[in-house]
Motif scaffolding. Sequence first.
Motif, PDB file in Angstrom:
ATOM      1  N   LEU A   1       0.764  -0.970   0.008  1.00 53.61           N
ATOM      2  CA  LEU A   1      -0.178   0.145   0.006  1.00 53.61           C
ATOM      3  C   LEU A   1       0.741   1.198   0.112  1.00 53.61           C
ATOM      4  N   LEU A   2       0.737   2.316  -0.869  1.00 48.55           N
ATOM      5  CA  LEU A   2       1.585   3.277  -0.814  1.00 48.55           C
ATOM      6  C   LEU A   2       0.546   4.517  -1.062  1.00 48.55           C
ATOM      7  N   ARG A   3       0.618   5.519  -0.441  1.00 48.13           N
ATOM      8  CA  ARG A   3      -0.099   6.756  -0.235  1.00 48.13           C
ATOM      9  C   ARG A   3       0.718   7.834  -1.035  1.00 48.13           C
ATOM     10  N   ILE A   4       0.055   8.989  -1.620  1.00 49.62           N
ATOM     11  CA  ILE A   4       0.614   9.928  -2.284  1.00 49.62           C
ATOM     12  C   ILE A   4       1.838  10.495  -1.664  1.00 49.62           C
ATOM     13  N   TRP A   5       1.529  10.839  -0.567  1.00 41.58           N
ATOM     14  CA  TRP A   5       2.593  11.521   0.249  1.00 41.58           C
ATOM     15  C   TRP A   5       3.788  10.506   0.536  1.00 41.58           C
ATOM     16  N   GLU A   6       3.714   9.221   0.867  1.00 40.73           N
ATOM     17  CA  GLU A   6       4.601   8.397   0.835  1.00 40.73           C
ATOM     18  C   GLU A   6       5.509   8.263  -0.261  1.00 40.73           C
ATOM     19  N   ALA A   7       4.742   8.417  -1.425  1.00 41.18           N
ATOM     20  CA  ALA A   7       5.438   8.182  -2.791  1.00 41.18           C
ATOM     21  C   ALA A   7       6.449   9.372  -2.898  1.00 41.18           C
TER      22      ALA A   7
ATOM     23  N   SER B   1      13.685  10.920  -1.082  1.00 43.07           N
ATOM     24  CA  SER B   1      14.456  10.654  -0.134  1.00 43.07           C
ATOM     25  C   SER B   1      15.799  10.053  -0.395  1.00 43.07           C
ATOM     26  N   TYR B   2      17.069  10.295   0.184  1.00 40.30           N
ATOM     27  CA  TYR B   2      18.244   9.672  -0.172  1.00 40.30           C
ATOM     28  C   TYR B   2      18.247   8.087   0.317  1.00 40.30           C
ATOM     29  N   SER B   3      17.455   7.794   1.191  1.00 42.14           N
ATOM     30  CA  SER B   3      17.555   6.712   2.059  1.00 42.14           C
ATOM     31  C   SER B   3      16.462   5.470   1.797  1.00 42.14           C
ATOM     32  N   GLU B   4      15.573   5.860   0.969  1.00 36.75           N
ATOM     33  CA  GLU B   4      14.657   4.781   0.944  1.00 36.75           C
ATOM     34  C   GLU B   4      13.806   4.941  -0.568  1.00 36.75           C
ATOM     35  N   ASP B   5      13.392   3.694  -0.884  1.00 33.10           N
ATOM     36  CA  ASP B   5      12.491   3.665  -2.200  1.00 33.10           C
ATOM     37  C   ASP B   5      11.030   3.111  -1.891  1.00 33.10           C
ATOM     38  N   MET B   6      10.570   3.109  -2.714  1.00 30.29           N
ATOM     39  CA  MET B   6       9.099   2.864  -2.645  1.00 30.29           C
ATOM     40  C   MET B   6       8.545   1.901  -3.192  1.00 30.29           C
ATOM     41  N   ALA B   7       7.546   0.925  -3.050  1.00 26.46           N
ATOM     42  CA  ALA B   7       7.079  -0.167  -3.486  1.00 26.46           C
ATOM     43  C   ALA B   7       5.693   0.122  -3.752  1.00 26.46           C
ATOM     44  N   ILE B   8       5.365  -0.107  -5.062  1.00 25.33           N
ATOM     45  CA  ILE B   8       3.735   0.243  -5.312  1.00 25.33           C
ATOM     46  C   ILE B   8       3.060  -1.208  -5.790  1.00 25.33           C
ATOM     47  N   PRO B   9       1.904  -1.159  -5.145  1.00 24.82           N
ATOM     48  CA  PRO B   9       1.189  -2.386  -5.572  1.00 24.82           C
ATOM     49  C   PRO B   9       0.627  -2.513  -7.145  1.00 24.82           C
ATOM     50  N   LEU B  10       0.696  -3.606  -7.630  1.00 28.37           N
ATOM     51  CA  LEU B  10       0.435  -3.966  -8.965  1.00 28.37           C
ATOM     52  C   LEU B  10      -0.891  -4.448  -8.871  1.00 28.37           C
ATOM     53  N   LEU B  11      -1.845  -4.139  -9.755  1.00 27.42           N
ATOM     54  CA  LEU B  11      -3.204  -4.555  -9.871  1.00 27.42           C
ATOM     55  C   LEU B  11      -3.375  -4.743 -11.378  1.00 27.42           C
ATOM     56  N   GLN B  12      -4.496  -5.865 -11.168  1.00 31.98           N
ATOM     57  CA  GLN B  12      -5.026  -6.003 -12.707  1.00 31.98           C
ATOM     58  C   GLN B  12      -6.728  -6.259 -12.687  1.00 31.98           C
TER      59      GLN B  12
END
Lengths: 449, 360
Positions: free
Chosen positions: B162-168, B174-185
């Motif tokens: 789960l990823l919210r817009i502000w987290e994205a 950020s220098y120290s983090e990457d995001m993971a976005i859910p994949l849907l079909q």
Amino acid sequence: MLQYLDQDYAQSLESELQERLHQRADFLCKHVVIAGEKFKGYYLRTLVNLPVTLSILNQIVMDKNNDLKWDALHSMEVDASGSLNALFDYVLKGKLILFGQEGFFAIIEPEGAELSRAVMSPNSENPLQSAFDAFTEDLDTNIGLIQKKMISDQLVIETRSVGNRALKKIAMVYLKGTTLPEVIESVKKKLDENAHLELSTVRDLTRILGHPKLTLIPTYISSELPEETVQNLLNGKVVILMDQFSFAFAFPAIVSDLWSTTLDVQYPLLFQVFLRAIRGASLLLSVTLPGLYVVLNSVNPELLRIQLAITVAKSREGVPYPSLIEALLVLLLLEMIIEATIRLPKNIGPTITMIGGILLGQAIVQAKLVSNLLIIILVASAISNFALTSYMNAVGVRLYKYVVLVVSSIFGIWGLEAALVWVILYFASLTTCAVPYLSWSVKGRMADE
Amino acid sequence: MISLRMKIVAVMIGMMILLEGCWDTKDINKQYLPVVMGIGKGSNEKYNIILEIPDAAGKIQFLEKEAKSISKAIDLIRTDSEKSINLVHLRLLLFDYKIAGEGIRDIIDYAVRANDLSIKGMVAIVDGDFDKTMYHVISPTPEISTYDFFNKEAGWTPNQSLLRIWEAYRSQNSYSEDMAIPLLQNGERTMYKFKGTAVMREDRMVGRLNREETFLYNLFKGEYTGGTIEIAENTSVLIKNVKIRHYPRWSAKGPSLRTDITLDVTIAEGPSGKSNMEIEREVRKQLNRNFEKTVKKLELLRSDVLGVGVIYRPQLSEEQLKNWKSEWFPKLEQKINVQVNVINDIFIKNEIQKDKTLIR
């Protein structure tokens, strides 16, 4: 007052009295006989029960022997001077004036005509667990009711007359040692200063006490119940009773009177807290709900959850007017229903509730003139409005609702908040009888009260 | 006579009404309130924007336009629609797979900058046919199932990321983090099917985690409510509580992180004859093995979606922080230790006399 006047002076008094009162249809001059002596009696027929008075007088005089018989009349006399103006006043107040031979002259406290009703149960209040007697129009009866409810040597009762053209008797009642001296002082000072002003309505009373002309909330608590008045006295308030007025007015009102009645103390503490919490909540709801409807509908729809937003939008589908106009229209209708039911005879009241509430409410929604959510909101607002402690308080809140409505229709949720801040600021600016409106109590236990 | 004060008050009220400039408020029934915005690649222009607007009857209305920018596309949609468009209730941003491969930085920037768009909205990537997923309607459509899909009070499970817009926005800057976005079909009977998690490096999709790996990802982040772990046939445990402890160290070789994860589980299903100790051991072994694999995979993708950089952040100098993703993260040695604790033991006296073991 039993006295002998100069004969000529007595005759001139008689004629002057007749001269001044001949316009009163009920002013009578009758020859009466008391203990075998002839008198001329002057009195107002509507206020004096002459036959009863005469028989009482005769009885008193008959019991005594001849020397003392006039002294016996003392028990029914009134102290007064023999000036014309004073006599005139006494006649108007319902006294009997006797003129005898050789300048003999007396003012008698007669048996009054039956003009007051008996003490009955209250008409405008519905106490649950309390004494059920209510004030009547007679000032002395009312004072007596209070004294009967509260036997205390600290109870102070001061009567005075106010007015110029028409005299009005009022009584100021307070508990010495409980009521703050500043409060007593400020009420007394205003009563002394403004004793010449006419007093016939409650508004006159607040004017005499120097309260502001335009107030959103009443500066007094009116009550029909002696029980409630006693509680008000115990809470440190000054009570003013007006003659020929079956309500007692407790001064000053403070903010907690919006949600607390003095009868709450008759219930267990937990119930009291619960009831007051409900009234507090209904105060907030009745002020904010109509404004909130407009805010959520037109200015800030993002405050609704999406599920609700969709349903709300659906319920407004096809409504021709903007939500402010819509709300104002229905509010007007609602106020008219409330106003109509108050003055209608009790047996027609339910009819208008049915016509107005059920038929009109249903039809207006089905005709798509307003959304049904609005009806729900406004009815909730009206109901919560009447959950407040007194009708007088409710009217102020009802009024302020419109301010909230207009401001929030312009500024949205921010306007709603600002309007609530305004009303707090306004309350903070009020000071009546030396007590700030935002006091927690008037007992003066804490330093800032 | 009107006093000066009254005049001032009258003028102020007049000015307040005339000058506040709030005449452009529109009633709620004069607005479309879209819940989902799909951002795909247009056939002629850069973006193809699809808005999903639910109504109370349970139908969904679709509005679509192509333009070079998102706000222009919405403006074009507004031009053609009979009501105004208000994005305040937008809860889900769906990206086309291809857009995610090219980078989503501009779109996230727009979403954060736009005043009417709530930054609490979710982000997801459509795996597969974008248009088909967007126009997928199940009948009868629950009016907002698109939103409830990710709602923790409704359809969310620890198998979904789960990823919210502000987290994205935070992650991409950020220098120290990457995001993971859910994949849907699009699902068959359901609105969507969860396909896994897109692993992003900066704003670009570089790989994917499957459902099991997503579960581990959530476990590492502490999102475990109602999670179920299946070990073998007929055996699964329910996670009740998780304690996570990180021991970051920095040696000459570079950073090395040991993480202790203690799971309190209850046994949901278990074949008779298998003792609790055995189940505990199996769960521990399986989780340790899977964690190791997942960590390796992420290291190869060079994407710090687990947010290890955030754990090291207090120890990093500014220079090291800037180079975390490029220099230090690839050197990271990560070890995850799982401890399992079964909490629904039942102790039966008679059974003890028989064979002195704990029976569930």
